[in-house]
Design a protein around this motif. Structure first.
Motif, PDB file in Angstrom:
ATOM      1  N   GLU C   5       0.830  -1.201   0.000  1.00  0.00           N
ATOM      2  CA  GLU C   5       0.000   0.000   0.000  1.00  0.00           C
ATOM      3  C   GLU C   5       0.867   1.253   0.000  1.00  0.00           C
ATOM      4  O   GLU C   5       1.769   1.386   0.816  1.00  0.00           O
ATOM      5  N   LEU C   6       0.549   2.163  -0.922  1.00  0.00           N
ATOM      6  CA  LEU C   6       1.197   3.486  -0.938  1.00  0.00           C
ATOM      7  C   LEU C   6       0.229   4.487  -0.306  1.00  0.00           C
ATOM      8  O   LEU C   6      -0.931   4.572  -0.716  1.00  0.00           O
ATOM      9  N   LYS C   7       0.704   5.217   0.669  1.00  0.00           N
ATOM     10  CA  LYS C   7      -0.152   6.229   1.310  1.00  0.00           C
ATOM     11  C   LYS C   7       0.508   7.596   1.158  1.00  0.00           C
ATOM     12  O   LYS C   7       1.718   7.725   1.357  1.00  0.00           O
ATOM     13  N   PHE C   8      -0.263   8.585   0.779  1.00  0.00           N
ATOM     14  CA  PHE C   8       0.300   9.925   0.585  1.00  0.00           C
ATOM     15  C   PHE C   8      -0.786  10.983   0.736  1.00  0.00           C
ATOM     16  O   PHE C   8      -1.982  10.711   0.576  1.00  0.00           O
ATOM     17  N   ASP C   9      -0.352  12.201   1.060  1.00  0.00           N
ATOM     18  CA  ASP C   9      -1.253  13.346   1.105  1.00  0.00           C
ATOM     19  C   ASP C   9      -1.345  13.950  -0.286  1.00  0.00           C
ATOM     20  O   ASP C   9      -0.329  14.103  -0.970  1.00  0.00           O
ATOM     21  N   SER C  10      -2.543  14.318  -0.707  1.00  0.00           N
ATOM     22  CA  SER C  10      -2.743  14.917  -2.027  1.00  0.00           C
ATOM     23  C   SER C  10      -3.240  16.337  -1.810  1.00  0.00           C
ATOM     24  O   SER C  10      -4.404  16.561  -1.502  1.00  0.00           O
ATOM     25  N   THR C  11      -2.321  17.292  -1.952  1.00  0.00           N
ATOM     26  CA  THR C  11      -2.670  18.667  -1.568  1.00  0.00           C
ATOM     27  C   THR C  11      -2.903  19.598  -2.761  1.00  0.00           C
ATOM     28  O   THR C  11      -3.411  20.688  -2.590  1.00  0.00           O
ATOM     29  N   LYS C  12      -2.514  19.162  -3.951  1.00  0.00           N
ATOM     30  CA  LYS C  12      -2.734  19.976  -5.147  1.00  0.00           C
ATOM     31  C   LYS C  12      -3.994  19.448  -5.843  1.00  0.00           C
ATOM     32  O   LYS C  12      -4.241  18.242  -5.855  1.00  0.00           O
ATOM     33  N   ASP C 146      -8.908  15.683  -7.394  1.00  0.00           N
ATOM     34  CA  ASP C 146      -9.603  16.410  -6.320  1.00  0.00           C
ATOM     35  C   ASP C 146      -8.752  16.504  -5.055  1.00  0.00           C
ATOM     36  O   ASP C 146      -9.248  16.262  -3.946  1.00  0.00           O
ATOM     37  N   GLY C 147      -7.481  16.869  -5.191  1.00  0.00           N
ATOM     38  CA  GLY C 147      -6.658  17.106  -4.002  1.00  0.00           C
ATOM     39  C   GLY C 147      -7.190  18.287  -3.202  1.00  0.00           C
ATOM     40  O   GLY C 147      -7.929  19.127  -3.730  1.00  0.00           O
ATOM     41  N   ARG C 148      -6.825  18.335  -1.924  1.00  0.00           N
ATOM     42  CA  ARG C 148      -7.283  19.431  -1.051  1.00  0.00           C
ATOM     43  C   ARG C 148      -6.089  19.896  -0.211  1.00  0.00           C
ATOM     44  O   ARG C 148      -5.411  19.066   0.408  1.00  0.00           O
ATOM     45  N   ASP C 149      -5.891  21.198  -0.166  1.00  0.00           N
ATOM     46  CA  ASP C 149      -4.682  21.705   0.500  1.00  0.00           C
ATOM     47  C   ASP C 149      -4.851  21.940   2.001  1.00  0.00           C
ATOM     48  O   ASP C 149      -3.907  22.369   2.669  1.00  0.00           O
ATOM     49  N   GLY C 150      -6.036  21.686   2.543  1.00  0.00           N
ATOM     50  CA  GLY C 150      -6.240  21.847   3.982  1.00  0.00           C
ATOM     51  C   GLY C 150      -6.617  23.266   4.387  1.00  0.00           C
ATOM     52  O   GLY C 150      -7.011  23.504   5.534  1.00  0.00           O
ATOM     53  N   LYS C 151      -6.527  24.209   3.463  1.00  0.00           N
ATOM     54  CA  LYS C 151      -7.025  25.556   3.751  1.00  0.00           C
ATOM     55  C   LYS C 151      -8.547  25.528   3.607  1.00  0.00           C
ATOM     56  O   LYS C 151      -9.086  24.750   2.831  1.00  0.00           O
TER      57      LYS C 151
END
Lengths: 175, 175, 175
Positions: C5-12, C146-151
């Motif tokens: 499993e690859l896990k990563f944050d998608s912020t763009k 559909d990445g989300r930057d957390g803002k």
């Protein structure tokens, strides 16, 4: 696992070509009765489809739609005074790929986008009774989006499609 | 390898229908703990998708987009004074396919192009812990692009979708 | 069968990211010489593609085409005075999914439709000689829609992609 490579020249720009008989011949030659076949392209502007291939007017409708929906690069060698589909600006040049070590002076962003939209890099099909398990109108085909006829600076396109066969001992049907 | 065939009538023109529970029931009945499932359509105007299926407004957005993007044939039985999506000219007639031996007087090039654009002839999904390995919002569905209600000259659409299961002995997780 | 499993944050928001080296490293670590790899997404707005990934201008052309073809929801947090692509009305709201138990106040119908149009929930690739069997320009990548930057109100997107490996004893080449 069995592998057969199909090699062919692709000289027409955008077209769909039936390979069902070729795949079934490979399955027959390999004496595989049941299993899976993965047909995979080794290219990024030529994909695989499973669709209705036997009606030439339908193929023409599909090809025209793909050319109308995804506009050709204005700089493409395809675009001349008789070109009937829309054009636009893209950034991509073939020769900018860092792996490119061949003559390729064309502008084929549209071919890439069409391949992503209308085809698959590989398709998986069941085999049963010694042939592809397909519905009445289903056949497997290559969808070429960027053939080259060898006129001008770019050489004829050499294409490779792989047929991978993974046999299974038996099929149990669940009621 | 295990096979289950789903057979159903498709009477509504363009729709998405969840089959996740059906596939999981087949996996459970077959007592398969891990492996792969290939869900495949036997049709060229009905495909398979893995997507978010539980939100009906999203399905409506997807269906409307597919009808707006790929224009309907002006001659289609679907096109009447209340038809709200764009139309255009195509060449394809169903009855021109050399395999056609049934009554089919419709003009469904658009349904073919939508199936190529928005669905797959087959999808491959892992099985783990005795069920489909899917994310929280993922489900598997059929995407019908050319159902027929039996009114007019064309009979009701009889559809077949196959669920192929290939079991594996065990799964080893790599850190 | 092997699983990584690859896990990563998608912020763009919308981007394509090469994962070929990661997949080949897993195959090498697992000491698998031949077989199949299925790379699968656990999300409905992030898919997998096999395409030309090494030319950044091509990726930009593909991303821009996807944003131009599938119009963004007017209500989306992406749409502000500097947004350069078309917008329209959709019905879908993320929080209307019955499985939704998190903060998600966005309107991402367009991201769903782009994922259906331009990517796959899973792709199947052969392995030979201890690595992915790919053509010269082919690489495997995630396509995030559909990445989300957390803002704002919505948290950063946590993504998981699975690499399933099914080894085979040997490959027999058919002439």
């Amino acid at each position: 696992m069995l592998l057969k490579e199909l090699k062919f020249d692709s000289t027409k720009h955008t077209y769909i070509k039936n390979i069902t008989d070729v795949v079934n011949d490979v399955i027959k030659k390999a004496k595989v009765n049941q299993g899976f076949t993965v047909v995979s392209s080794r290219h990024t502007t030529l994909g695989i489809i499973v669709h209705e291939i036997a009606e030439p007017n339908l193929l023409e409708d599909i090809v025209h739609h793909s050319l109308d929906l995804v506009h050709e690069d204005k700089r493409s060698t395809r675009v001349h005074k008789d070109y009937k589909h829309p054009t636009k600006d893209y950034k991509h040049r073939c020769q900018d790929n860092p792996y490119c070590d061949e003559i390729d002076e064309d502008y084929n962003a549209a071919a890439h986008i069409r391949a992503l939209t209308f085809s698959h890099s590989s398709v998986t099909m069941p085999i049963s009774n010694g042939k592809l398990e397909l519905g009445k109108y289903q056949e497997v085909a290559i969808f070429e989006f960027d053939g080259r006829d060898g006129k001008g600076k770019n050489p004829v396109r050499k294409r490779t499609v792989q047929i991978w066969i993974s046999p299974f001992d038996e099929v149990e049907v669940i009621d």
